[in-house]
Motif scaffolding. Sequence first.
Motif, PDB file in Angstrom:
ATOM      1  N   LYS A 264       0.816  -1.214   0.000  1.00  9.65           N
ATOM      2  CA  LYS A 264       0.000   0.000   0.000  1.00  9.65           C
ATOM      3  C   LYS A 264       0.854   1.271   0.000  1.00  9.65           C
ATOM      4  O   LYS A 264       0.348   2.358  -0.301  1.00  9.65           O
ATOM      5  CB  LYS A 264      -0.941   0.002   1.197  1.00  9.65           C
ATOM      6  N   ASP A 300      -5.003   3.713  -4.295  1.00 11.16           N
ATOM      7  CA  ASP A 300      -5.323   2.317  -3.994  1.00 11.16           C
ATOM      8  C   ASP A 300      -4.325   1.390  -4.688  1.00 11.16           C
ATOM      9  O   ASP A 300      -4.245   1.359  -5.914  1.00 11.16           O
ATOM     10  CB  ASP A 300      -6.746   1.998  -4.456  1.00 11.16           C
ATOM     11  N   GLU A 302      -4.325  -1.848  -4.956  1.00 13.27           N
ATOM     12  CA  GLU A 302      -4.916  -2.921  -5.761  1.00 13.27           C
ATOM     13  C   GLU A 302      -5.317  -2.407  -7.142  1.00 13.27           C
ATOM     14  O   GLU A 302      -5.079  -3.068  -8.158  1.00 13.27           O
ATOM     15  CB  GLU A 302      -6.131  -3.513  -5.054  1.00 13.27           C
ATOM     16  N   THR A 305      -2.195  -2.030  -9.163  1.00 19.41           N
ATOM     17  CA  THR A 305      -1.674  -3.323  -9.604  1.00 19.41           C
ATOM     18  C   THR A 305      -2.472  -3.856 -10.790  1.00 19.41           C
ATOM     19  O   THR A 305      -1.908  -4.383 -11.750  1.00 19.41           O
ATOM     20  CB  THR A 305      -1.714  -4.338  -8.444  1.00 19.41           C
TER      21      THR A 305
END
Length: 597
Positions: A264, A300, A302, A305
Amino acid sequence: MSKPPSSGGDSDLGTDERPTFAPDGPPASGVDTGRIVLAQAQSLRLGPLRVEPALRRILHEDGREEIAEPRVMQVLVALIQAGGQILSRSDLMMSCWHGVVVGEDAVDRVIGRVRRLAEGLGAGVFKLETITKVGYRLVATGPGFEIGPQPSEAPAPAGPSICVLPFANMSDDPQQEYFSDGITEDVITDLSKVSALFVTARTTAFALRGQAIDVPSIARQLNVGHVLEGSVRKAAGRVRITAQLIDGATGGHVWAERYDRDLKDIFALQDEISQAIVAALKLQLLPEEKETIERRGTTDAEAYTLLLMARRRYIKDHDGDLRGLKAIERLCRRAVEIDPGYANAWALLAAAQTALYFYHGCLDEDGLATAERALSLDANLAAAHAVKGRHLWQRGRETEARREIEAALALDPQSWEANSEAGRLNYLLGRPRDAIGYFEKAVTLMETANYDGAMLISCYGEVGDAEAMRGAAQMTLSRSEKVLEYNPSNGAALSYGAFALAALGDGERARDWIGHARLIAADDWNMRYNFACTASLHLKDADLALALLDEVLTSSTVSYVRCAELDRDLDTVRDDPRFEAMLQAARTRGAAANLTR
């Protein structure tokens, strides 16, 4: 049908070749060029051309670039180093194949490719000459043209300069390479925002992947002062990045650091790396540059990614693979579900939807509304402006389309999407000379930009530059073969490769590729449209061209009418009554479904 050929390289050692000889002992001709290892070979001059073996590229004085296959580049370097003397097949086997036993047909294939490359590059001033039962040599045919190992240096940047090598993936899962590549690309992007620093282009840096790197040698070839290399390990919600800044002249470390953080914290980590490099180079980071670097688009990890995964797929499959484009769409949709304000993810989603709509007839979303959503979040996204321009042109709103593409170029002159769309627009407007510059830049910005290479073939052909057309065809064929190595069913690579083969005069192989592809990619209408262009322009086969067009215009959901109306590759069949009948029928269907515009 036979499988499309590979890119040359080490595949010349395939099982289809019968071992016939293994040269040993001293060079047969008395010329010892040594073993050619591309990563260690210095740049050379070949008359007006600059040959960069490590990057497998050949640069013209006007900035045009050709990419050679690895084995072809090895043989070319050996012939240049021979300085016009004859090299026997045994010489070449020792210097380029390093004594590995292969069949004579492997050597013949590579020699044929070198000959075509020489014909395309030489501009009438040198050629590859065969001495029957003796060997080969490069021969100067123009006045004042020297062939020999003349070192060549790239023009030096005016100030501090750096090349960021691809960070190594140290994760246990090799599939995590998308993440290390994404980190590398973002570091390159961040450093490129520092006005006082010259940064080597991504395509140049990534061409060095997998090579044994000697930093001072690479720095000399690229004429950069520093090289950044590193590694990335991502596992269990944590990321470890090591980075080292190396002095290009001495090979000594200027700065090195290891970071071990929660995933994060990836954004703060990237900021730290960029700012540490700027500090190590003793540069002043302007406030607006610092603000731009720290603007990541999302907080964020995620979502970020997922975007990296989609971006990796986009580089590989952006213009020809239905499954790849669908995967990009799903990844980006999930990213914007997690962070609806993530403009970069909306822009990439728009690009994927646009390709699915125009190339594959997927009508769920055409990409225009998605591009507008991206621009509402960040009006400075060049790629989103380019996508919007594509849609506006398709709808007949030419002035607005030009405005969007001009905005894209102004925002980011290094945007592949902006340059590719500018080339497309100029070509469709009947300005091939103007299109050439944009397409030439596009192929340097995206290593899988096969569409742009194929368009260069057409543009050069229209302006009567046979030498440049041949060079573009060789580059397009090489790139298509490379794509087909990992995805043999990529319709774009198959169609552009066949187009290049036909342009090079190898109609038999082009027809073979067309026949093979029609079986394995039965519903790829864009591929068939490109094949129709190949049959019309280069094969001069009106029946085949019209048969392919009939398949496209009858069966595809998204109409290709406007392209067919303007595409000069189809001029040889334009007066055929069957052509106009197909167009009229497609116009009627398109009007009924409201798809023509």
